[in-house]
Design a protein around this motif. Structure first.
Motif, mmCIF file in Angstrom:
data_model
loop_
_atom_site.group_PDB
_atom_site.id
_atom_site.type_symbol
_atom_site.label_atom_id
_atom_site.label_comp_id
_atom_site.label_asym_id
_atom_site.label_seq_id
_atom_site.Cartn_x
_atom_site.Cartn_y
_atom_site.Cartn_z
ATOM 1 N N ASP A 1 10.520 41.230 29.469
ATOM 2 C CA ASP A 1 9.582 40.718 29.606
ATOM 3 C C ASP A 1 9.747 39.988 30.925
ATOM 4 O O ASP A 1 11.195 40.041 31.659
ATOM 5 C CB ASP A 1 9.484 40.367 28.231
ATOM 6 N N ARG B 238 -2.988 34.398 30.609
ATOM 7 C CA ARG B 238 -3.487 35.180 30.737
ATOM 8 C C ARG B 238 -4.266 36.113 32.712
ATOM 9 O O ARG B 238 -5.013 36.643 32.713
ATOM 10 C CB ARG B 238 -5.245 35.021 30.534
ATOM 11 N N ASN C 135 -0.888 37.235 33.048
ATOM 12 C CA ASN C 135 -0.920 37.862 32.703
ATOM 13 C C ASN C 135 0.909 38.197 32.228
ATOM 14 O O ASN C 135 1.431 39.339 32.109
ATOM 15 C CB ASN C 135 -0.897 40.130 33.409
ATOM 16 N N ALA D 42 2.668 40.683 29.390
ATOM 17 C CA ALA D 42 2.870 41.755 29.586
ATOM 18 C C ALA D 42 4.502 42.320 29.497
ATOM 19 O O ALA D 42 5.580 41.433 30.247
ATOM 20 C CB ALA D 42 1.939 42.377 31.522
ATOM 21 N N LYS D 43 4.942 43.617 29.141
ATOM 22 C CA LYS D 43 5.781 44.476 28.921
ATOM 23 C C LYS D 43 6.557 44.740 29.830
ATOM 24 O O LYS D 43 5.775 45.061 31.130
ATOM 25 C CB LYS D 43 6.266 44.723 27.734
ATOM 26 N N GLN E 37 8.714 48.415 30.954
ATOM 27 C CA GLN E 37 9.278 49.493 29.797
ATOM 28 C C GLN E 37 9.426 50.947 30.618
ATOM 29 O O GLN E 37 9.907 50.818 32.147
ATOM 30 C CB GLN E 37 7.577 50.687 29.237
ATOM 31 N N ASN F 118 8.888 54.688 32.053
ATOM 32 C CA ASN F 118 7.881 55.535 32.107
ATOM 33 C C ASN F 118 9.022 57.263 31.311
ATOM 34 O O ASN F 118 10.610 56.928 30.700
ATOM 35 C CB ASN F 118 7.042 56.322 33.273
ATOM 36 N N GLN G 202 8.214 49.853 34.840
ATOM 37 C CA GLN G 202 7.349 49.380 35.325
ATOM 38 C C GLN G 202 6.716 48.625 34.737
ATOM 39 O O GLN G 202 6.961 48.751 33.557
ATOM 40 C CB GLN G 202 6.399 51.031 34.732
ATOM 41 N N THR G 203 5.768 47.975 34.961
ATOM 42 C CA THR G 203 4.917 46.572 34.477
ATOM 43 C C THR G 203 3.678 46.225 34.796
ATOM 44 O O THR G 203 3.459 46.614 35.795
ATOM 45 C CB THR G 203 5.837 45.702 33.916
ATOM 46 N N ASP G 204 2.984 45.648 33.831
ATOM 47 C CA ASP G 204 1.476 45.596 34.229
ATOM 48 C C ASP G 204 1.779 44.209 34.925
ATOM 49 O O ASP G 204 0.806 43.253 35.127
ATOM 50 C CB ASP G 204 0.590 45.435 32.789
ATOM 51 N N LEU G 205 3.050 43.708 34.835
ATOM 52 C CA LEU G 205 3.130 42.137 35.121
ATOM 53 C C LEU G 205 2.921 41.528 36.777
ATOM 54 O O LEU G 205 3.212 42.675 37.522
ATOM 55 C CB LEU G 205 4.711 41.429 35.083
ATOM 56 N N PRO G 206 1.636 40.745 37.389
ATOM 57 C CA PRO G 206 1.263 40.856 38.642
ATOM 58 C C PRO G 206 2.817 41.005 39.956
ATOM 59 O O PRO G 206 2.630 39.865 40.346
ATOM 60 C CB PRO G 206 0.225 40.730 38.705
#
Length: 270
Positions: free
Chosen positions: A28, A188, A191, A194-195, A197, A199, A205-209
């Protein structure tokens, strides 16, 4: 950070020799920000990724010991914010840099816990200046939802006491001037939950901006680009404080943390 608590931290935290250790990242933003702080202050870089029941490694030839970041390790160096005692007299890893461990928080006084991020502890210990902008300060409080305790009437005074102990009176003032919904909106927007991970190819990889988040801080916040491979696998379990009265009843612990007053999760060698 006030000396009354800073003096309780393990000696290794104050050792400013660079590149002595590697870092173990978890999944995280709190852990990633903590790793960024360690790299900025001491030059230590991520070489391990821990997703609770597995450890992955990038460079197997690097034999330096790892510091777990936002990780309740039973042995070895770690920065942590978890409650790691079932009862007051439970064994606690002497190398953990954890306010809840240092102040003997356990299931019996769980509502007295430090309920903010590991990164905020590190920020305070290393004496980093707070972000320059209001949104940056708020974003720091969004990490691990560190703002939440301020808006709970039964916990607000304890939450404020911890912020004052960390030397963050400015953040108390900020919380008094802002609302809980503003922080939820910011979480929000960026984000922040977002976790991180691996691949299928073994890259993080992450969806954290990360590029957007970078704008609020004076040091790089980035994932390592190396490929990771599996190093260790552990068994995981959960338990209840009504039936397990002490960590001494658990064998071969790797990590342990209370997830509530009556529940805990742990990993072990099996």
């Amino acid at each position: 950070m006030k000396a009354i608590i800073k003096d309780k931290f393990p000696q290794w935290c104050s050792d400013m020799e660079r590149n002595q250790n590697t870092l173990m990242l978890t999944d995280d933003f709190d852990s990633l920000l903590g790793c960024a702080i360690e790299k900025f202050i001491k030059g230590n870089e991520i070489n391990y990724f821990y997703n609770f029941n597995k450890i992955f490694v990038a460079n197997r030839e690097d034999k330096r010991k790892a510091i777990g970041i936002d990780l309740a390790l039973h042995k070895g160096k770690s920065w942590c914010n978890h409650v790691v005692r079932i009862n007051e007299n439970d064994y606690v890893n002497p190398q953990t840099a954890n306010i809840n461990a240092l102040l003997k928080v356990h299931s019996g006084n769980y509502t007295k816990k430090y309920a903010m991020s590991t990164a905020l502890t590190m920020w305070s210990f290393y004496g980093l200046p707070l972000p320059k902008t209001k949104e940056g300060k708020m974003l720091l409080l969004c990490v691990d939802s560190s703002f939440l305790g301020h808006y709970n009437d039964s916990f607000k005074s304890i939450h404020n006491q911890y912020l004052q102990l960390l030397g963050f009176d400015e953040l108390v003032d900020l919380l008094n001037q802002t609302t809980k919904s503003e922080y939820f909106n910011l979480q929000r927007k960026f984000n922040t939950k977002a976790k991180i991970q691996l691949n299928r190819e073994g890259y993080l990889q992450t969806d954290l901006p990360l590029a957007e988040l970078q704008g609020f801080f004076d040091f790089p916040i980035e994932l390592p680009t190396q490929q990771f491979t599996l190093r260790n696998t552990f068994k995981e379990a959960k338990g209840y404080t009504q039936t397990t009265r002490s960590k001494d009843e658990l064998n071969n612990l790797v990590s342990f943390a209370l997830t509530g007053k009556r529940e805990f999760k742990y990993t072990f060698l099996g």
